[in-house]
Design a protein around this motif. Structure first.
Motif, PDB file in Angstrom:
ATOM      1  N   THR A 256      -0.013  -5.707   3.139  1.00 40.40           N
ATOM      2  CA  THR A 256      -1.121  -6.561   3.557  1.00 40.40           C
ATOM      3  C   THR A 256      -1.080  -7.869   2.785  1.00 40.40           C
ATOM      4  OG1 THR A 256      -3.521  -6.760   3.808  1.00 40.40           O
ATOM      5  CG2 THR A 256      -2.753  -5.455   1.945  1.00 40.40           C
TER       6      THR A 256
ATOM      7  N   GLU B 125     -11.398  -4.647   5.900  1.00 39.86           N
ATOM      8  CA  GLU B 125      -9.965  -4.871   5.658  1.00 39.86           C
ATOM      9  C   GLU B 125      -9.207  -3.561   5.812  1.00 39.86           C
ATOM     10  OE1 GLU B 125      -8.387  -7.728   4.941  1.00 39.86           O
ATOM     11  OE2 GLU B 125     -10.207  -8.915   4.978  1.00 39.86           O
ATOM     12  N   PRO B 126      -7.915  -3.564   6.073  1.00 40.03           N
ATOM     13  CA  PRO B 126      -7.057  -4.734   6.213  1.00 40.03           C
ATOM     14  C   PRO B 126      -6.914  -5.169   7.666  1.00 40.03           C
ATOM     15  CG  PRO B 126      -5.682  -2.798   6.065  1.00 40.03           C
ATOM     16  CD  PRO B 126      -7.118  -2.331   5.982  1.00 40.03           C
TER      17      PRO B 126
ATOM     18  N   SER C 188       0.839  -1.194   0.000  1.00 34.79           N
ATOM     19  CA  SER C 188       0.000   0.000   0.000  1.00 34.79           C
ATOM     20  C   SER C 188       0.877   1.249   0.000  1.00 34.79           C
ATOM     21  CB  SER C 188      -0.893   0.020   1.235  1.00 34.79           C
ATOM     22  OG  SER C 188      -1.560   1.271   1.331  1.00 34.79           O
TER      23      SER C 188
ATOM     24  N   ASP D 140      -7.095  -5.588   0.205  1.00 30.70           N
ATOM     25  CA  ASP D 140      -7.335  -4.140   0.269  1.00 30.70           C
ATOM     26  C   ASP D 140      -6.091  -3.398   0.728  1.00 30.70           C
ATOM     27  OD1 ASP D 140      -8.296  -1.594   0.371  1.00 30.70           O
ATOM     28  OD2 ASP D 140      -9.703  -1.934   2.002  1.00 30.70           O
ATOM     29  N   GLY D 141      -5.452  -2.707  -0.204  1.00 28.22           N
ATOM     30  CA  GLY D 141      -4.287  -1.894   0.125  1.00 28.22           C
ATOM     31  C   GLY D 141      -4.576  -0.421   0.029  1.00 28.22           C
TER      32      GLY D 141
ATOM     33  N   LEU E 252      -1.988  -7.253   8.219  1.00 26.83           N
ATOM     34  CA  LEU E 252      -1.059  -6.272   7.679  1.00 26.83           C
ATOM     35  C   LEU E 252       0.192  -6.121   8.522  1.00 26.83           C
ATOM     36  CD1 LEU E 252      -1.209  -3.250   9.319  1.00 26.83           C
ATOM     37  CD2 LEU E 252      -3.518  -3.475   8.483  1.00 26.83           C
TER      38      LEU E 252
ATOM     39  N   GLY F   8      -3.838  -9.450   2.355  1.00 23.72           N
ATOM     40  CA  GLY F   8      -5.206  -9.538   1.857  1.00 23.72           C
ATOM     41  C   GLY F   8      -5.342  -8.815   0.536  1.00 23.72           C
TER      42      GLY F   8
END
Length: 99
Positions: free
Chosen positions: A9, A27-28, A3, A13-14, A31, A11
């Motif tokens: 992260t 999210e996140p 990000s 979603d950055g 991280l 996952g």
């Protein structure tokens, strides 16, 4: 995912720029928060990524990244080692309000 807001992260979603409590339904949650803040890299600053499977290292550097609505610039790194070690390095962290 890397990000531009100062975190990594694992996952999807950055894009989160707010320092939410963890865990959170949004999210996140998975991280590594190196310097999680609302950074604005649209006109200044760069995120560099380098890794070597041979050397067992992955490095992310946020270089001269400004905080949103600020002239402050930050340069910092996260170094992930194949052993599981994580190192944070901070070169330039200008003083100022961090709210």
């Amino acid at each position: 995912m890397v990000s531009d807001n100062g975190y990594l992260t694992f996952g999807t979603d950055g894009t989160d720029f707010t320092n939410d409590a963890i865990p959170d339904p949004v999210e996140p949650n998975d991280l590594i928060a190196v310097f999680w803040d609302d950074m604005d890299l649209r006109e200044a600053g760069t995120v560099y990524v380098w890794g070597s499977a041979e050397e067992g290292v992955f490095i992310v550097q946020w270089h001269e990244g400004p905080r949103f609505f600020s002239e402050q610039r930050y340069t910092f790194q996260a170094i992930l080692d194949a052993s599981g070690a994580i190192t944070f390095q901070y070169l330039t962290m200008e003083p100022g309000r961090l709210d």
